[in-house]
Design an enzyme around this catalytic site. Structure first.
Site, PDB file in Angstrom:
ATOM      1  N   ASP A 128       0.849  -1.185   0.000  1.00 18.46           N
ATOM      2  CA  ASP A 128       0.000   0.000   0.000  1.00 18.46           C
ATOM      3  C   ASP A 128       0.888   1.239   0.000  1.00 18.46           C
ATOM      4  O   ASP A 128       1.973   1.229   0.593  1.00 18.46           O
ATOM      5  CB  ASP A 128      -0.912   0.029   1.232  1.00 18.46           C
ATOM      6  CG  ASP A 128      -1.959  -1.073   1.202  1.00 18.46           C
ATOM      7  OD1 ASP A 128      -2.441  -1.397   0.099  1.00 18.46           O
ATOM      8  OD2 ASP A 128      -2.293  -1.605   2.272  1.00 18.46           O
ATOM      9  N   ASP A 144      -7.179  -1.282  -4.580  1.00 13.70           N
ATOM     10  CA  ASP A 144      -8.244  -0.890  -3.656  1.00 13.70           C
ATOM     11  C   ASP A 144      -9.144   0.175  -4.278  1.00 13.70           C
ATOM     12  O   ASP A 144     -10.363   0.163  -4.105  1.00 13.70           O
ATOM     13  CB  ASP A 144      -7.643  -0.355  -2.356  1.00 13.70           C
ATOM     14  CG  ASP A 144      -6.831  -1.392  -1.606  1.00 13.70           C
ATOM     15  OD1 ASP A 144      -7.106  -2.591  -1.776  1.00 13.70           O
ATOM     16  OD2 ASP A 144      -5.922  -1.000  -0.839  1.00 13.70           O
TER      17      ASP A 144
END
Length: 233
Positions: free
Chosen positions: A161, A195
């Site tokens: 991430d 995401d």
């Protein structure tokens, strides 16, 4: 079957995967874990490199056993999703619906690649330590490199991430019970391109569900003209 519509879906999936994996590999091979960099000098838009062992947006799902179960679930979902894409195309669902499904599918596949293979192809990563029974990164120094010796094994890779947008960073007013004086931040999760694809697909489906769930070519039946009988009483 609408070949053009299915081709559009495949193109969307490929583009999302390219951007997602390219950004993850670049960040992982150029940034030490935990590094924060402002985007264009903005305080509310940052690159903040972290890794997580669980679901989207950094959520966790148990320890090592939960991690493997989650990865296998993702794999099953992607396989099932492949069948659904073809099925939806054959049943002539709207193009908007198919685009949303493609975004969700691509996002799931993007994070699945991390979970399945990153532990095998990178020499450093957020990994499970059986001694303390949790995931750790204390042995993760410097930047990772692609190599023959991985930091973990198949199905045990961690998801990369890096996108962080703390648009609002302040404290609650003192007069608010229980929260007064505590820090408040919007938007706090750190996420990735996969995401974003998943969230965009899901939110768009929810907003336009009535329009998207109608199959292409499906039209409302024309209303029958009302007939009246003369009152002869």
């Amino acid at each position: 079957m609408k070949v053009g519509k299915l081709s559009t879906c495949i193109l969307i999936i490929i583009l999302v995967l390219i951007v997602d994996q390219a950004s993850k590999i670049y960040i992982k091979t150029h940034f030490p874990i935990g590094e924060v960099t402002r985007i264009f000098g903005w305080s509310w838009a940052r690159i903040h490199f972290i890794e997580n062992s669980g679901m989207a947006w950094g959520w966790k799902f148990g320890h090592d056993g939960g991690k493997i179960a989650l990865t296998l679930f993702r794999l099953a979902a992607v396989i099932f999703g492949s069948w659904l894409l073809v099925k939806f195309a054959r049943e002539k669902y709207s193009r908007g619906f198919m685009i949303c499904v493609s975004l969700i599918y691509a996002g799931a596949l993007g994070n699945l690649i991390d979970s399945m293979f990153y532990g095998m192809i990178f020499d450093k990563g957020y990994h499970y330590d059986p001694v303390i029974g949790d995931y750790v990164d204390q042995y993760y120094s410097g930047v990772a490199t692609l190599g023959s010796k991985g930091y973990s094994s198949f199905l045990r890779g961690s998801v990369v991430d890096m996108l962080y947008f703390p648009i609002i960073s302040t404290t609650y007013p003192e007069w608010i019970p229980w929260l007064g004086g505590k820090h408040f931040e919007f938007f706090s999760p750190i996420f990735n391109v996969a995401d974003v694809a998943i969230s965009t697909g899901v939110i768009t489906l929810l907003v336009f569900q009535k329009k998207f769930y109608r199959k292409a070519g499906e039209q409302q039946e024309p209303s029958q003209p009302e007939t009246y009988k003369a009152d002869i009483s």
